[in-house]
Motif scaffolding. Structure first.
Motif, PDB file in Angstrom:
ATOM      1  N   ASN A  84       0.745  -1.218   0.006  1.00 53.94           N
ATOM      2  CA  ASN A  84      -0.067  -0.135   0.123  1.00 53.94           C
ATOM      3  C   ASN A  84       1.242   1.202   0.165  1.00 53.94           C
ATOM      4  O   ASN A  84       1.020   1.666   1.190  1.00 53.94           O
ATOM      5  CB  ASN A  84      -0.843   0.027   0.835  1.00 53.94           C
ATOM      6  N   LEU A  85       1.588   1.164  -1.251  1.00 54.69           N
ATOM      7  CA  LEU A  85       2.610   2.918  -1.099  1.00 54.69           C
ATOM      8  C   LEU A  85       1.714   3.557  -1.769  1.00 54.69           C
ATOM      9  O   LEU A  85       1.005   3.744  -2.335  1.00 54.69           O
ATOM     10  CB  LEU A  85       3.289   2.687  -2.013  1.00 54.69           C
ATOM     11  N   LEU A  86       1.800   5.212  -0.723  1.00 58.06           N
ATOM     12  CA  LEU A  86       1.532   6.396  -1.413  1.00 58.06           C
ATOM     13  C   LEU A  86       2.873   7.464  -1.491  1.00 58.06           C
ATOM     14  O   LEU A  86       3.872   6.922  -0.733  1.00 58.06           O
ATOM     15  CB  LEU A  86       0.497   7.367  -0.812  1.00 58.06           C
ATOM     16  N   LEU A 142       7.707   5.130 -11.841  1.00 63.93           N
ATOM     17  CA  LEU A 142       7.414   4.230 -10.375  1.00 63.93           C
ATOM     18  C   LEU A 142       6.268   3.111 -10.347  1.00 63.93           C
ATOM     19  O   LEU A 142       6.482   1.973  -9.520  1.00 63.93           O
ATOM     20  CB  LEU A 142       8.237   4.832  -8.833  1.00 63.93           C
ATOM     21  N   TYR A 143       5.452   4.138 -10.200  1.00 64.79           N
ATOM     22  CA  TYR A 143       3.996   3.496 -10.967  1.00 64.79           C
ATOM     23  C   TYR A 143       3.999   2.723 -11.218  1.00 64.79           C
ATOM     24  O   TYR A 143       3.908   1.387 -11.691  1.00 64.79           O
ATOM     25  CB  TYR A 143       2.978   5.165 -10.935  1.00 64.79           C
ATOM     26  N   LYS A 144       4.313   2.788 -12.766  1.00 61.71           N
ATOM     27  CA  LYS A 144       4.240   2.112 -13.609  1.00 61.71           C
ATOM     28  C   LYS A 144       5.044   0.518 -13.301  1.00 61.71           C
ATOM     29  O   LYS A 144       4.689  -0.368 -14.073  1.00 61.71           O
ATOM     30  CB  LYS A 144       5.336   2.632 -15.363  1.00 61.71           C
ATOM     31  N   LEU A 145       6.232   0.801 -12.488  1.00 64.75           N
ATOM     32  CA  LEU A 145       6.877  -0.037 -12.342  1.00 64.75           C
ATOM     33  C   LEU A 145       5.777  -1.590 -11.365  1.00 64.75           C
ATOM     34  O   LEU A 145       6.486  -1.911 -11.030  1.00 64.75           O
ATOM     35  CB  LEU A 145       8.619   0.127 -11.945  1.00 64.75           C
ATOM     36  N   ALA A 146       5.413  -0.521 -10.222  1.00 62.22           N
ATOM     37  CA  ALA A 146       4.654  -1.290  -8.855  1.00 62.22           C
ATOM     38  C   ALA A 146       3.050  -1.060  -8.817  1.00 62.22           C
ATOM     39  O   ALA A 146       2.700  -0.173  -8.260  1.00 62.22           O
ATOM     40  CB  ALA A 146       5.790  -0.600  -7.867  1.00 62.22           C
ATOM     41  N   LYS A 147       2.360  -0.799  -9.465  1.00 61.93           N
ATOM     42  CA  LYS A 147       0.862  -0.541 -10.212  1.00 61.93           C
ATOM     43  C   LYS A 147       0.501  -1.015  -8.736  1.00 61.93           C
ATOM     44  O   LYS A 147      -0.136  -0.757  -8.423  1.00 61.93           O
ATOM     45  CB  LYS A 147       0.881  -0.783 -11.152  1.00 61.93           C
ATOM     46  N   ASN A 148       0.165  -2.683  -8.964  1.00 59.04           N
ATOM     47  CA  ASN A 148      -0.836  -3.362  -7.779  1.00 59.04           C
ATOM     48  C   ASN A 148      -0.580  -2.638  -6.860  1.00 59.04           C
ATOM     49  O   ASN A 148      -0.648  -3.293  -5.590  1.00 59.04           O
ATOM     50  CB  ASN A 148      -0.746  -4.506  -8.221  1.00 59.04           C
ATOM     51  N   ARG A 149       0.994  -1.951  -6.381  1.00 50.99           N
ATOM     52  CA  ARG A 149       1.124  -1.313  -4.589  1.00 50.99           C
ATOM     53  C   ARG A 149       0.912  -0.460  -4.583  1.00 50.99           C
ATOM     54  O   ARG A 149       1.179  -0.238  -3.268  1.00 50.99           O
ATOM     55  CB  ARG A 149       2.777  -2.425  -4.793  1.00 50.99           C
ATOM     56  N   VAL A 150       1.049   0.609  -5.661  1.00 46.85           N
ATOM     57  CA  VAL A 150       0.966   2.042  -5.202  1.00 46.85           C
ATOM     58  C   VAL A 150      -0.609   2.133  -5.304  1.00 46.85           C
ATOM     59  O   VAL A 150      -1.509   2.408  -6.566  1.00 46.85           O
ATOM     60  CB  VAL A 150       1.674   2.377  -6.616  1.00 46.85           C
ATOM     61  N   LYS A 151      -0.780   2.839  -4.189  1.00 50.27           N
ATOM     62  CA  LYS A 151      -2.207   3.103  -4.396  1.00 50.27           C
ATOM     63  C   LYS A 151      -2.603   5.113  -4.246  1.00 50.27           C
ATOM     64  O   LYS A 151      -3.961   4.652  -4.626  1.00 50.27           O
ATOM     65  CB  LYS A 151      -2.446   2.785  -3.184  1.00 50.27           C
ATOM     66  N   GLY A 152      -1.478   5.294  -4.256  1.00 53.57           N
ATOM     67  CA  GLY A 152      -2.124   6.970  -4.797  1.00 53.57           C
ATOM     68  C   GLY A 152      -0.350   7.267  -4.747  1.00 53.57           C
ATOM     69  O   GLY A 152       0.385   6.973  -4.597  1.00 53.57           O
ATOM     70  N   THR A 161      -4.248  11.874   3.211  1.00 53.10           N
ATOM     71  CA  THR A 161      -4.302  11.184   1.865  1.00 53.10           C
ATOM     72  C   THR A 161      -4.584   9.793   2.342  1.00 53.10           C
ATOM     73  O   THR A 161      -4.844   8.944   1.929  1.00 53.10           O
ATOM     74  CB  THR A 161      -4.229  11.419   0.837  1.00 53.10           C
ATOM     75  N   ALA A 162      -3.078  10.177   3.169  1.00 50.84           N
ATOM     76  CA  ALA A 162      -2.804   7.818   3.510  1.00 50.84           C
ATOM     77  C   ALA A 162      -3.643   7.125   4.031  1.00 50.84           C
ATOM     78  O   ALA A 162      -3.707   6.114   3.729  1.00 50.84           O
ATOM     79  CB  ALA A 162      -1.610   8.523   4.002  1.00 50.84           C
ATOM     80  N   SER A 163      -4.610   8.034   4.757  1.00 50.41           N
ATOM     81  CA  SER A 163      -5.571   7.290   5.555  1.00 50.41           C
ATOM     82  C   SER A 163      -6.535   7.018   4.752  1.00 50.41           C
ATOM     83  O   SER A 163      -7.597   5.945   5.561  1.00 50.41           O
ATOM     84  CB  SER A 163      -6.135   8.929   6.933  1.00 50.41           C
TER      85      SER A 163
END
Length: 180
Positions: A5-7, A21-31, A169-171
């Protein structure tokens, strides 16, 4: 990182890095939260950044005015400007020059991404133009813009306000992930 759950928080120059980074770790980046940031060359003036002689950046009245005017919209305390000048002074000149060259030549990204994105937008950003925000809007389908009064160094000028936006946002992302 193993977190699912990366922000990502990207300020100024690091915007393109967050995009990649989002393109590399799509399923892990939430925002992603972009703060006065960009994913391609940010303004007309940035095209000439590579021509700027780095050795001219010294602690003097002209540079105080330039940093205050362009970075803080004319509202910085002397100590904040001194910290920026100190940071510049301690930065490797070759790396600094490379960064300016890179800013001038950052290519526009191609992929359109479906991700919740917040853009903290200073209302008087003289370094990152409206073109940069339009570029982000064209690449992220779910973009929310939050405007704060100030210049390009909004994270330094309004750290509490920026931190609150990041924390909220993280919350929110954490709650959504737990419900899924």
């Amino acid at each position: 990182m193993k977190d699912e759950n990366l922000l990502l928080v990207a300020e100024s120059y690091s915007g393109k890095l967050a995009y990649e980074l989002y393109k590399l770790a799509k399923n892990r980046v939430k925002g992603i939260i972009f703060i006065a940031s960009f994913i391609s060359s940010p303004s007309f003036i940035s095209r000439f950044a590579k021509l700027f002689p780095i050795k001219l950046i010294k602690s003097n009245r002209i540079n105080y005015w330039i940093i205050n005017h362009y970075g803080f919209n004319g509202h910085a305390a002397k100590e904040k400007i001194q910290r920026i000048l100190h940071s510049i002074k301690t930065t490797d000149r070759e790396k600094f020059k490379y960064r300016f060259e890179n800013i001038a030549e950052i290519n526009s990204p191609i992929d359109k991404l479906n991700l919740a994105v917040i853009y903290i937008s200073p209302n008087k950003d003289r370094l990152v133009g409206k073109k940069a925000l339009k570029q982000l809007a064209s690449k992220f389908e779910r973009l929310e813009v939050i405007q704060l009064p100030g210049g390009h160094f909004i994270a330094q000028a309004k750290p509490i306000e920026c931190a609150k936006i990041i924390a909220i946002t993280a919350s929110q992302l954490s709650r959504k992930t737990k419900l899924s």
